[in-house]
Design an enzyme around this catalytic site. Structure first.
Site, PDB file in Angstrom:
ATOM      1  N   GLU A 158      46.796  48.479  47.122  1.00 44.99           N
ATOM      2  CA  GLU A 158      47.790  47.405  47.285  1.00 44.99           C
ATOM      3  C   GLU A 158      49.005  47.845  48.099  1.00 44.99           C
ATOM      4  OE1 GLU A 158      48.656  45.740  43.433  1.00 44.99           O
ATOM      5  OE2 GLU A 158      46.919  44.439  43.544  1.00 44.99           O
ATOM      6  N   GLU A 315      40.149  42.978  42.441  1.00 50.36           N
ATOM      7  CA  GLU A 315      40.758  43.006  41.102  1.00 50.36           C
ATOM      8  C   GLU A 315      41.083  41.588  40.649  1.00 50.36           C
ATOM      9  OE1 GLU A 315      44.402  45.180  40.734  1.00 50.36           O
ATOM     10  OE2 GLU A 315      43.671  46.863  41.916  1.00 50.36           O
TER      11      GLU A 315
HETATM   12  C1  GAL Z   1      47.417  45.458  40.458  1.00 46.86           C
HETATM   13  C2  GAL Z   1      47.178  46.950  40.679  1.00 46.86           C
HETATM   14  C3  GAL Z   1      46.428  47.576  39.538  1.00 46.86           C
HETATM   15  C4  GAL Z   1      47.018  47.156  38.232  1.00 46.86           C
HETATM   16  C5  GAL Z   1      47.016  45.648  38.156  1.00 46.86           C
HETATM   17  C6  GAL Z   1      47.564  45.107  36.857  1.00 46.86           C
HETATM   18  O1  GAL Z   1      48.452  44.966  41.224  1.00 46.86           O
HETATM   19  O2  GAL Z   1      46.464  47.162  41.862  1.00 46.86           O
HETATM   20  O3  GAL Z   1      46.462  48.980  39.683  1.00 46.86           O
HETATM   21  O4  GAL Z   1      48.319  47.638  38.151  1.00 46.86           O
HETATM   22  O5  GAL Z   1      47.820  45.139  39.178  1.00 46.86           O
HETATM   23  O6  GAL Z   1      47.564  43.701  36.853  1.00 46.86           O
END
Ligand code: GAL
Length: 667
Positions: A158, A315
């Site tokens: 990110e 994710e």
């Molecule tokens: C994302 C990040 C992850 C984790 C997740 C939690 O932004 O890439 O590592 O922190 O959020 O929602």
């Protein structure tokens, strides 16, 4: 390194829908790992992202590497047939790096030096960070290049999330170099930034600073250039690692995870050119009503960044996140509904943050595929059920979503609108854009997003609700497209400035006046809570009301469709329609109420010859993916608490409350 065209780049193709998540085995004793792998198989997991924050474990002291643990877990996963998306760990520089390089800590706009103890503690323009990141990337790539389990490389994590703009001295030097490269002469910079205003003329690039907290608002062109620079500085970080990995492992695709539609620190149109497969992270704002519309927007934007090609959802969450005010758990069925909504809009992979819920650290209350409560849980059963379902949808992979309508999306407009000092604080990049998107979502029209300079020939309807920045070339792009038959819908505060932020003169919206057939002499913003009546001048669009905005608008070829009957714009057109060449251009000089906006956008769809679906129950999302051979996959997603019946190709399909049906029609 020469830029490869999209078709020459390594392709990501598991042959089935990718399913899995971030896996952080280093947070757990090794005895757990075989259990993890067994559970992954039970859940149908076929891909995990590994090593994302593992720098300190892989290089515990500068130049001293420990890959033993990573070898062991990669071995276990490989034996189980689970593929690996291997990450460079550079989003979490180790403590030793901070100690040796305290000046590399990021500095905020107000001059605060950020400390160690979280993640992303680095300045993107630091040569020391660049060197250290390149070294660990080189070691990792050398060791695992060609490993049969590694099917994807995941660079960093990110970019632009926590560390997006750094105001340290290293950044100042890099910003000056970037400006010198962009403008060549300081005179050109002065002209572009309009530094005659407030006597900001520069005699040398070395006089230019980053736009810090200042006695009054900093020059907006300086602010926007700093955002461009900051996106580019991070892109350089990405490219550096990408090129190292590519040289070591040329045939394995490389990606990094975007946050399309969530954070706006990167110009993702540029970034998307640099990855082999577009990957995205999306998190719902749990407390937001109809948050599934925001999910759709993010997925549509991601597909558009991918040029219509399949992409990966890298994710999302199985249930609650831990970083909102009230972290609301997903209701039964919501997990699958969210995942399948991403699949419907073009994802070929459904991944979560994270595999196993952490016991420690900031994210210990973030949901995961394996919750703290273990596997005798509803959540685990839903994870397993989703894996089984995705396992049966392998034919969806590679199919495409087709859209005949597009919304212009441009980070330049976003960054310019962020600068403040506009005629109303109600003006913002997402305000009209989300209103237009939601309207089309409810109408059942799937849209793409496009850059303002993109080839529009595949679209019948283009909406430009928030194209504040409009260069002459972009206006010409729209002009040619409308002239040859396209239908354009534009809203207020579009077409106002050029790419330097300079106002197009002669009346608003300067860049688009001739296309829209209007000329505005003055903006007449409304006050918060102020609502004014609109009178109808077109039998197809009933009278309604409006808020936020009005204009002292004169018709110059267009016809008034709605007119303000009260408020500062009383008597002035509020919505106009203009025949231009073979096409039509609509202009909304106000924010109409929901049903009026609906009616206007429906009329524009009719102008564009786009038939909207009829008889579809409210709150039901229907998206079609189509294969090269004509196979169709209709995703019918019921966001309501009632069972619904959806008409589809002459049939009536029942979709239970909160569930998803995927109707396959093969040729
Ligand atoms: C994302 C990040 C992850 C984790 C997740 C939690 O932004 O890439 O590592 O922190 O959020 O929602």
């Amino acid at each position: 390194m020469t830029v490869q065209s999209a078709s020459e780049r390594p392709r990501f193709d598991l042959g089935s829908v990718a399913y899995g998540g971030d896996y952080n085995p280093e947070q757990w004793p090794e005895e757990i790992w075989p259990q993890d792998v067994a559970l992954m198989r039970e859940a149908g997991v076929n891909l995990v992202s590994l090593g994302i924050f593992s720098w300190a474990r892989l290089e515990p002291r500068p130049g001293e590497y420990d890959f033993g643990w990573l070898d062991r877990i990669i071995g276990l996963l490989h034996e189980a047939g689970i593929r690996i998306d291997l990450a460079t760990p550079t989003a979490a520089p180790p403590a030793w790096f901070q100690r040796a390089n305290p000046h590399v800590r990021p500095v905020t706009v107000s001059g605060t030096v950020l400390g160690y103890g979280a993640r992303q503690t680095y300045c993107p323009s630091s040569p020391e960070y660049a060197g250290a990141a390149a070294r660990i990337t080189t070691e990792l790539a050398r060791r695992y290049a060609g490993h049969p389990a590694v099917v994807l490389w995941h660079i960093h994590n990110e970019y632009g999330c926590h560390t997006s703009r750094c105001y340290c001295e290293q950044s100042v030097s890099a910003f000056r170099a970037w400006l010198a490269d962009r403008y060549r002469t300081v005179e050109a910079l002065n002209a572009a930034w309009g530094t005659a205003f407030w006597g900001q003329l520069y005699a040398d690039f070395d006089e230019v600073d980053v736009p810090r907290e200042a006695p009054a608002a900093a020059n907006p062109s300086q602010q926007v250039d700093f955002r461009r620079f900051s996106s580019d500085a991070l892109l350089e970080c990405y490219r550096r690692e990408r090129d190292i990995v590519r040289a070591a492992d040329p045939s394995v695709p490389i990606t990094t995870n975007f946050m399309a539609g969530l954070t706006d620190n990167l110009d993702l149109w540029q970034w998307a050119e640099e990855v082999d497969v577009v990957a995205n992270d999306h998190y719902l704002t749990a407390a937001q009503k109809d948050n599934h519309i925001n999910l759709s927007l993010s997925a549509d934007l991601t597909r558009s960044l991918a040029g219509g090609r399949p992409w990966l959802l890298m994710e999302h969450s199985t249930s609650a996140v831990n970083w909102q005010g009230h972290n609301i758990a997903k209701r039964p069925g919501e997990l699958a509904r969210n995942s399948l909504a991403h699949l419907a809009r073009g994802a070929d992979g459904i991944m979560f943050f994270q595999w196993r819920a952490s016991r420690n650290g900031v994210e210990k209350f973030h949901s995961a595929m394996v919750p703290h409560a273990g596997t005798d849980t509803r959540l685990w059963r839903e994870v397993v059920a989703l894996g089984a379902r995705l396992g049966k949808l392998e034919e969806v992979c590679g199919t495409r979503v087709e859209a005949k309508a597009a919304i212009v999306w441009d980070w330049e407009s976003r960054w310019n609108l962020d600068c403040g000092n506009k005629p109303s604080t109600d003006l913002g990049f997402r305000e009209r854009l989300d209103a237009f998107y939601a309207c089309l979502w409810h109408a059942g029209l799937t849209v793409d997003f496009v850059h303002p300079g993109a080839d529009l020939s595949g679209y019948r309807l283009v909406l430009a609700p928030s194209m504040y920045v409009t260069s002459a070339a972009w206006a010409e792009n729209l002009r040619g497209w409308v002239r040859s038959g396209g239908t354009l819908v534009s809203s207020y505060f579009t077409g106002i400035v050029d790419q330097n932020g300079a106002v197009h003169l002669g009346g608003y919206p300067g860049a688009l006046r001739d296309i829209l057939g209007v000329r505005t002499e003055e903006f007449l913003p409304l006050l918060p809570g102020q609502r004014v009546k609109l009178a109808s001048e077109d039998p197809g669009i009933p009278a309604g009301s409006a808020s936020r905005w009005a204009e002292d608008l004169r018709l110059d070829g267009a016809a008034a469709v709605l007119r303000h009957s009260e408020g500062p714009g009383a008597g002035r057109p509020a919505v106009t329609r203009h025949g231009f060449g073979e096409g039509t251009a609509w202009y909304l000089a106000t924010a109409p109420d929901q049903s009026t906006l609906d009616a206007v956008l429906r009329a524009a769809c009719a102008d564009a010859g786009l038939a909207l679906p009829v008889g579809r129950p409210a709150g039901v999302e229907c998206v079609r993916r189509v294969g090269a051979g004509g196979d169709e996959f209709d995703f019918l997603i019921n966001h309501t608490d009632q069972d619904v019946v959806v008409p589809l190709g002459g049939e009536q399909v029942t979709v239970p409350a909160g569930r998803v049906r995927v109707v396959v029609s093969t040729r």
